[in-house]
Each structure stands twice: as structure tokens, then as C-alpha cells.
Design a protein around this motif. Sequence first.
Motif, PDB file in Angstrom:
ATOM      1  N   ARG A 124      21.554   9.409 -43.755  1.00 55.43           N
ATOM      2  CA  ARG A 124      22.539   9.719 -42.559  1.00 55.43           C
ATOM      3  C   ARG A 124      22.856   8.436 -41.846  1.00 55.43           C
ATOM      4  O   ARG A 124      22.231   7.483 -41.834  1.00 55.43           O
TER       5      ARG A 124
ATOM      6  N   LEU B 128      25.383   8.219 -30.696  1.00 55.43           N
ATOM      7  CA  LEU B 128      24.199   8.645 -31.495  1.00 55.43           C
ATOM      8  C   LEU B 128      23.305   7.429 -31.772  1.00 55.43           C
ATOM      9  O   LEU B 128      22.286   7.443 -32.614  1.00 55.43           O
TER      10      LEU B 128
ATOM     11  N   GLN C 225      25.036  12.614 -26.810  1.00 59.10           N
ATOM     12  CA  GLN C 225      24.175  12.904 -27.826  1.00 59.10           C
ATOM     13  C   GLN C 225      23.895  14.449 -28.026  1.00 59.10           C
ATOM     14  O   GLN C 225      23.307  14.781 -28.910  1.00 59.10           O
TER      15      GLN C 225
ATOM     16  N   GLN D  93      30.680  15.204 -42.397  1.00 62.66           N
ATOM     17  CA  GLN D  93      31.362  14.022 -41.595  1.00 62.66           C
ATOM     18  C   GLN D  93      31.532  14.853 -40.201  1.00 62.66           C
ATOM     19  O   GLN D  93      32.550  15.768 -40.374  1.00 62.66           O
ATOM     20  N   SER D  94      30.993  14.464 -39.041  1.00 64.50           N
ATOM     21  CA  SER D  94      31.089  15.122 -37.651  1.00 64.50           C
ATOM     22  C   SER D  94      32.542  15.029 -37.433  1.00 64.50           C
ATOM     23  O   SER D  94      33.271  14.212 -37.508  1.00 64.50           O
TER      24      SER D  94
ATOM     25  N   GLU E  45      30.979  10.425 -35.245  1.00 62.42           N
ATOM     26  CA  GLU E  45      29.538   9.574 -35.048  1.00 62.42           C
ATOM     27  C   GLU E  45      28.500   9.858 -35.772  1.00 62.42           C
ATOM     28  O   GLU E  45      27.643   9.476 -35.693  1.00 62.42           O
ATOM     29  N   GLU E  46      28.713  10.932 -36.776  1.00 61.39           N
ATOM     30  CA  GLU E  46      27.690  11.198 -37.693  1.00 61.39           C
ATOM     31  C   GLU E  46      28.089  11.631 -38.800  1.00 61.39           C
ATOM     32  O   GLU E  46      28.975  12.300 -39.283  1.00 61.39           O
TER      33      GLU E  46
ATOM     34  N   LYS F 104      25.503  17.612 -29.177  1.00 61.40           N
ATOM     35  CA  LYS F 104      26.751  17.861 -29.991  1.00 61.40           C
ATOM     36  C   LYS F 104      26.807  19.224 -30.289  1.00 61.40           C
ATOM     37  O   LYS F 104      26.151  20.175 -30.179  1.00 61.40           O
TER      38      LYS F 104
ATOM     39  N   THR G 234      24.892   6.833 -38.368  1.00 66.23           N
ATOM     40  CA  THR G 234      25.493   7.235 -36.841  1.00 66.23           C
ATOM     41  C   THR G 234      26.142   6.089 -36.301  1.00 66.23           C
ATOM     42  O   THR G 234      25.924   4.834 -36.726  1.00 66.23           O
TER      43      THR G 234
END
Length: 201
Positions: free
Chosen positions: A188, A194, A10, A136-137, A141-142, A12, A190
Motif C-alpha cells: 500500500r 493519508l 483522511q 489507485q484512488s 493519495e492511495e 475518503k 499513500t
Amino acid sequence: MATAPLQPGQIKTGPGVIRWAPLGTPFPTVSVVNSKLVMTWGALWLPVGGTDAGLTYSESTDTEEIRVAESPYPIRVEITGKAGSVNFEMNQISDVNWKLAMNGGTITVTGSAGTKLSEYIPPLMGQETNVMLGFQSRDDEEGLLWPQVFNTGSVETARADTATKAGLPAEFAVQLPDPAVLTTPYKRWTAGSLAQYAPAA
């Protein structure tokens, strides 16, 4: 001795992909496969490419304390306003990124391939347009989506020495969209490390 319940997944680092689209563009479809987000953005969602320092989302809450003479502490805190902003500086000075930074305008294209020419005309005051932003990560994941934003920052782009990158800075104010689109200022998603919340049975 008490120890913190650390969750390394978690914590990041690093940027992701920033995209923008015209107002009213359909949201991406979102699912999860093997604890990773699968986000299909559609052809109208254009990536801005490289940035100076990735994306920063800020949210603030304005409050007013309600006090009485008989208490050293406020008896209530009233929310008087909220604001959100999305900031980044684009390093790819393309015609579409220029249009994004300037809140609209018109691009006219003539020719093709080696003769292609893009001509940009900025919007006059009152003709500017809102857009949508997405993120978008890089670890999938996010995901974040802001359905209505407007660049309120000053745009300064310099051509300096050969070792200095030009940039297009932008500071997008987050707005409430049409309620038919979304009743909140952003969404959002996840997955993986996350996605911690477990609803009560």
C-alpha cells in the motif's frame, strides 16, 4: 471537553481505478509530486472500467484463546490463520474482463476493425491462472497492489430487463506470492493527507 483531532482529508469517499495484470507483471513505478501519487502501471495492467460499487478489500484473522482455570481472561491469543479478499462486480462485460472473472482461458482474435471477432475458450479444471490486482484512488493519495490473487467466488451474469445492468462479480482470494516477488500479501502506498507516519529521529 475532549475533542477528536479530525483530519477531513483522511475521510475518503468514492471509487478509483481497478487494474489487473498477468502474474509476474512488473509492479508500477511509484513517486510523489505535489503530494499526489504518480503511478505508472505499464501496458499489461488493464483497467476493468465501471463497477457496481467500487472495490472492497477484506482481511480477517483467525485466533484461538489459550485459557487456564485460574484466570477469567485468556492468558494468550494465538493466531491460527489469516485471509484476505478483494471484491468487485464488473459492469463492462468485455472479453478480457470475462477472462479475468473466469481465472484465465484463451482468447483468439480474427479479423480487425469492423470484422474483428474474439473467441473465448474457458480453462479446464487445473488450468486456471492467478493474476495480479491493483487500485489507485481517484484523488491519487492511495495505491494498493495484490501480487497474487485467484477468483474463488461464483460468477453469475444475467441479461434481464432493459434497465438492469449485467455484471461480472468476482471475489479474489489474496495469496502469498513467490518470495522473490514480495514477502507479504500486498503493498500500500499513500501520499498527501493519508501519509501521516513520521519515523522517529
